[in-house]
Write an enzyme that holds these catalytic residues in place. Sequence first.
Site, short mmCIF file in Angstrom:
data_model
loop_
_atom_site.label_atom_id
_atom_site.label_comp_id
_atom_site.label_asym_id
_atom_site.label_seq_id
_atom_site.Cartn_x
_atom_site.Cartn_y
_atom_site.Cartn_z
CE LYS A 153 13.64 70.29 -78.56
NZ LYS A 153 13.97 69.03 -78.49
NE ARG A 168 7.61 68.47 -78.18
CZ ARG A 168 8.74 68.67 -77.35
NH1 ARG A 168 8.76 69.85 -76.96
NH2 ARG A 168 9.52 67.85 -77.07
NE ARG A 192 16.89 65.90 -70.82
CZ ARG A 192 16.17 66.28 -71.53
NH1 ARG A 192 16.44 67.26 -72.62
NH2 ARG A 192 14.97 65.61 -72.07
NE ARG A 198 12.74 66.21 -68.94
CZ ARG A 198 12.62 66.90 -70.14
NH1 ARG A 198 13.50 67.95 -70.47
NH2 ARG A 198 11.59 66.52 -71.00
NE ARG A 251 10.62 62.74 -73.83
CZ ARG A 251 11.92 63.06 -73.26
NH1 ARG A 251 12.12 62.30 -72.36
NH2 ARG A 251 12.44 64.05 -73.45
P1 ADP Z 1 16.59 68.96 -75.69
O1 ADP Z 1 16.03 70.18 -75.23
O2 ADP Z 1 16.55 68.94 -77.40
O3 ADP Z 1 15.86 67.80 -75.20
P2 ADP Z 1 19.04 69.23 -74.18
O4 ADP Z 1 19.74 70.36 -74.57
O5 ADP Z 1 18.50 68.81 -72.98
O6 ADP Z 1 18.12 68.76 -75.34
O7 ADP Z 1 20.33 68.07 -74.56
C1 ADP Z 1 19.92 66.53 -74.05
C2 ADP Z 1 21.30 65.89 -73.31
O8 ADP Z 1 22.38 65.89 -74.26
C3 ADP Z 1 21.61 66.77 -72.09
O9 ADP Z 1 22.33 65.95 -71.35
C4 ADP Z 1 22.97 67.72 -72.73
O10 ADP Z 1 23.81 68.14 -71.96
C5 ADP Z 1 23.46 66.82 -73.87
N1 ADP Z 1 23.97 67.42 -74.98
C6 ADP Z 1 23.43 68.56 -75.81
N2 ADP Z 1 24.23 68.93 -76.82
C7 ADP Z 1 25.05 67.94 -77.09
C8 ADP Z 1 26.19 67.61 -77.80
N3 ADP Z 1 26.39 68.66 -78.90
N4 ADP Z 1 26.88 66.76 -77.74
C9 ADP Z 1 26.78 65.64 -76.65
N5 ADP Z 1 25.75 66.10 -75.81
C10 ADP Z 1 24.95 67.18 -76.01
P1 ADP Z 2 12.41 67.36 -74.85
O1 ADP Z 2 12.96 68.16 -75.60
O2 ADP Z 2 13.53 66.78 -74.20
O3 ADP Z 2 11.37 66.33 -75.71
P2 ADP Z 2 10.51 69.20 -73.68
O4 ADP Z 2 10.97 69.56 -72.37
O5 ADP Z 2 10.60 70.00 -74.84
O6 ADP Z 2 11.45 67.73 -73.72
O7 ADP Z 2 9.33 68.70 -73.48
C1 ADP Z 2 8.98 67.58 -72.36
C2 ADP Z 2 7.44 67.18 -72.49
O8 ADP Z 2 6.54 68.16 -72.34
C3 ADP Z 2 7.18 66.37 -73.87
O9 ADP Z 2 7.30 65.06 -73.91
C4 ADP Z 2 5.57 66.82 -73.91
O10 ADP Z 2 4.70 65.84 -73.24
C5 ADP Z 2 5.29 68.25 -73.43
N1 ADP Z 2 5.60 69.16 -74.36
C6 ADP Z 2 6.45 70.11 -74.34
N2 ADP Z 2 6.27 71.00 -75.54
C7 ADP Z 2 5.03 70.46 -76.04
C8 ADP Z 2 4.32 71.15 -77.21
N3 ADP Z 2 4.82 72.11 -78.10
N4 ADP Z 2 3.13 70.40 -77.44
C9 ADP Z 2 2.77 69.47 -76.79
N5 ADP Z 2 3.28 68.85 -75.88
C10 ADP Z 2 4.56 69.41 -75.08
#
Ligand code: ADP
Ligand code: ADP
Length: 217
Positions: A13, A88, A127, A160, A171
């Site tokens: 995302k 979410r 990541r 992180r 998660r």
């Molecule tokens: P989210 O915001 O959904 O948690 P991230 O954008 O932070 O996800 O991506 C999670 C990890 O996967 C990061 O280390 C990112 O560089 C990697 N990543 C994102 N998109 C891809 C993809 N299409 N293929 C391989 N790795 C990816």
């Molecule tokens: P990822 O996409 O890798 O799961 P985020 O950075 O979006 O991580 O979220 C990290 C943490 O922040 C989540 O595990 C949760 O604890 C909190 N969080 C983020 N967005 C929300 C939401 N919309 N509602 C509740 N908790 C949230």
Amino acid sequence: MLVVLMGPPGAGKGTQAERVTKEFNLLHISTGDILRGAVKEETPLGKEAKEYMDRGALVPDEVIINIMKERLAKPDCVAGVLLDGFPRTVEQAEALENVLKDLHLNIDAVINVDVSPDELLDRLTGRRVCRSCGSTYHMKFNPPRVRNICDHCSGELYQRSDDTVDTVKERLEVYGKQTLPLIEYYQRKNLYHAVDGARPIDEVFEDIATHLKEGKG
Ligand code: ADP
Ligand code: ADP
Ligand code: ZN
């Protein structure tokens, strides 16, 4: 334009949001980034949120809804917004609908970046994030040009604290229970669109961009 970018933790995302917001001139609003900012500054919100984030749980709906109500009412949102990581839960989605109604806005598209759980564990544990500008990298799949240094701002990359194997597993479980029902919720509203997120970053982006352009035209 108002776009919701959904998907399990690690689906890409944040990575896609960086590109989509640039291409379509949207404001990137990430609840995860807002919460991590509050934790870093040790505000009352940050202190409360940290407890939940550290164990991979969601921050309570009420807290998140209040943050987003305030955020979406700010004037910089009028040009267009991409929501990353919100809503979410179904309760958050319902609250968002009410907030948008008051602001005379509508959701244009909900895009779900779809990736299987096995792949997500690798993505999240590899990541790395820039301490200064928040750009996201992956040690194997999307490495920076120089080890541990951000391509954009030369900031230091860090892992992180919730990207450890145990917290990631929690998660993913929380996602299945609390966030997955949103797919059906948005399908019923005819806003839902899934993209296959298990492909290279550029291909996923092309899919999202095509969909948004079609939606606009
Ligand atoms: P989210 O915001 O959904 O948690 P991230 O954008 O932070 O996800 O991506 C999670 C990890 O996967 C990061 O280390 C990112 O560089 C990697 N990543 C994102 N998109 C891809 C993809 N299409 N293929 C391989 N790795 C990816
Ligand atoms: P990822 O996409 O890798 O799961 P985020 O950075 O979006 O991580 O979220 C990290 C943490 O922040 C989540 O595990 C949760 O604890 C909190 N969080 C983020 N967005 C929300 C939401 N919309 N509602 C509740 N908790 C949230
Ligand atoms: Zn940076």
